[in-house]
Design a protein around this motif. Sequence first.
Motif, mmCIF file in Angstrom:
data_model
loop_
_atom_site.group_PDB
_atom_site.id
_atom_site.type_symbol
_atom_site.label_atom_id
_atom_site.label_comp_id
_atom_site.label_asym_id
_atom_site.label_seq_id
_atom_site.Cartn_x
_atom_site.Cartn_y
_atom_site.Cartn_z
ATOM 1 N N ARG A 138 25.615 29.123 -26.618
ATOM 2 C CA ARG A 138 25.613 29.860 -27.883
ATOM 3 C C ARG A 138 25.337 28.867 -29.014
ATOM 4 O O ARG A 138 25.429 27.654 -28.843
ATOM 5 C CB ARG A 138 26.973 30.543 -28.123
ATOM 6 N N GLU A 172 21.910 33.107 -28.335
ATOM 7 C CA GLU A 172 22.336 32.766 -26.982
ATOM 8 C C GLU A 172 21.134 32.552 -26.066
ATOM 9 O O GLU A 172 20.122 33.241 -26.183
ATOM 10 C CB GLU A 172 23.196 33.919 -26.443
ATOM 11 N N SER A 214 28.686 28.074 -23.315
ATOM 12 C CA SER A 214 29.617 29.198 -23.492
ATOM 13 C C SER A 214 30.068 29.788 -22.158
ATOM 14 O O SER A 214 31.140 30.374 -22.075
ATOM 15 C CB SER A 214 28.979 30.289 -24.358
#
Length: 448
Positions: free
Chosen positions: A192, A256, A306
């Motif tokens: 992210r 992302e 992430s």
Amino acid sequence: MGTIIEADVVVCGGGPAGVNAAIAAGRSGARTVLIERYGFIGGMSTAALVYPWMTFHTTEGKQVIKGIAQEIIDRLKERGASPGHVRDTVGFVHTITPYHPEHYKVLALEMLREAGVKLLLHSFIDHVDTVEDQRIQSVRLTTKSGKIDVRGRVFIDATGDADIAYLAGAPCLQGRDGDRLTQPMTMKFRMRGVDLARVKQYMLENPDEFYKKTPFEELPNLPLSGVLGFYKHWKEANLPINRDQVLFFTGPEDDEVLVNTTRVQGLDGTDVEDLTEAEELGRKQVLLVAEFMRSRLPGFERASVSSVGAQIGIRETRRIDGVYALQVDDVVQGRRFADVIARSGYPIDIHDPSGKGVTAAWVQGDGAYDIPYRCLLPQRITNLLTAGRCISTTHEALATTRLTPSCMATGQAAGSAAGLAVKHGVAPADVDMAELQSVLEADGALLN
């Protein structure tokens, strides 16, 4: 004596192939059980973060996979959990299909329930009981609540690794001819905090650093969906990973990406010690690649890891040596078969088992090839069907049939065939081909 569960159709493996097989079998009216070793559905799509789904179309953009697979996309779109089919800005295929894995896990469960499927999670199949070496009577599960025997009339092996076929004694193959080496494994991870506008701007300013098929003429007006390249940065970093470029896909969120760049070669995905080593190597590579991207790639300055796959992603292990093995010429020439049960437009895409590169070959003709029903049928075991990655192909042809939409399509076909076998009291090999094709087309599958 452990618990016994009786069913008509027993689907082993809850990945995209197994989910679609169980839904199709359940909708046929057959009492269907789906067995999955994890506590969630989705197989490689969720456990290993395989993303996005590619591809439902030919390289010219004609859709060749629909059916239950398309129904899943439509229902994800309704939830805001997929944009549907979008242009592939890598340029390797025409479209890719991003999706939110957590929404997919829940939607798949809902669709299984709607179809009346009994689901058993946290269940590992460790034994197959056969009768006279030619018919499966039951599979044995190891669970938190002890041993469970699941008996059925027809079984579907959607394990990805041909575990059921292998345990039942059906002939299986592994890897390429000669050395049995398989395509490498990849530990996938998400980051992210990526500035995708910055990435896109760099691509437009430095096209020579990216894959030659990147659609640069369209790129200014396309949402960035995937990137293959950063050749100069990768070469300068000289990481101990045997490949020659960076590959990542965008989403599901705006900042992302899903990184498909690690590569673990020379290990056997059906050997527990090799798998253990692969998991360790893969996770170490994740940290190396993530730090390289953060420190060297434009747009990744503020990015961080992430999520990482619950397990390493596996492209290839065992497959059945079935009634017919799909050949590389069948794929490249876009061959048609009278017993077609699914089509695909994905190219041959072999990640080298020992070298740095990827070997690609595109489908000629109308851009799609047929997958015949005989590829789902193992030798020797009469009440078993396969679906997904472990159907009968050569090592080279597996490099296209292993992709998720193709696995979804062969899953639906196996589930529909199992339903007909139960309905008529015949072996899967004796299912009427015209009736099976009619059922598939009535359920939205594309066979022409």
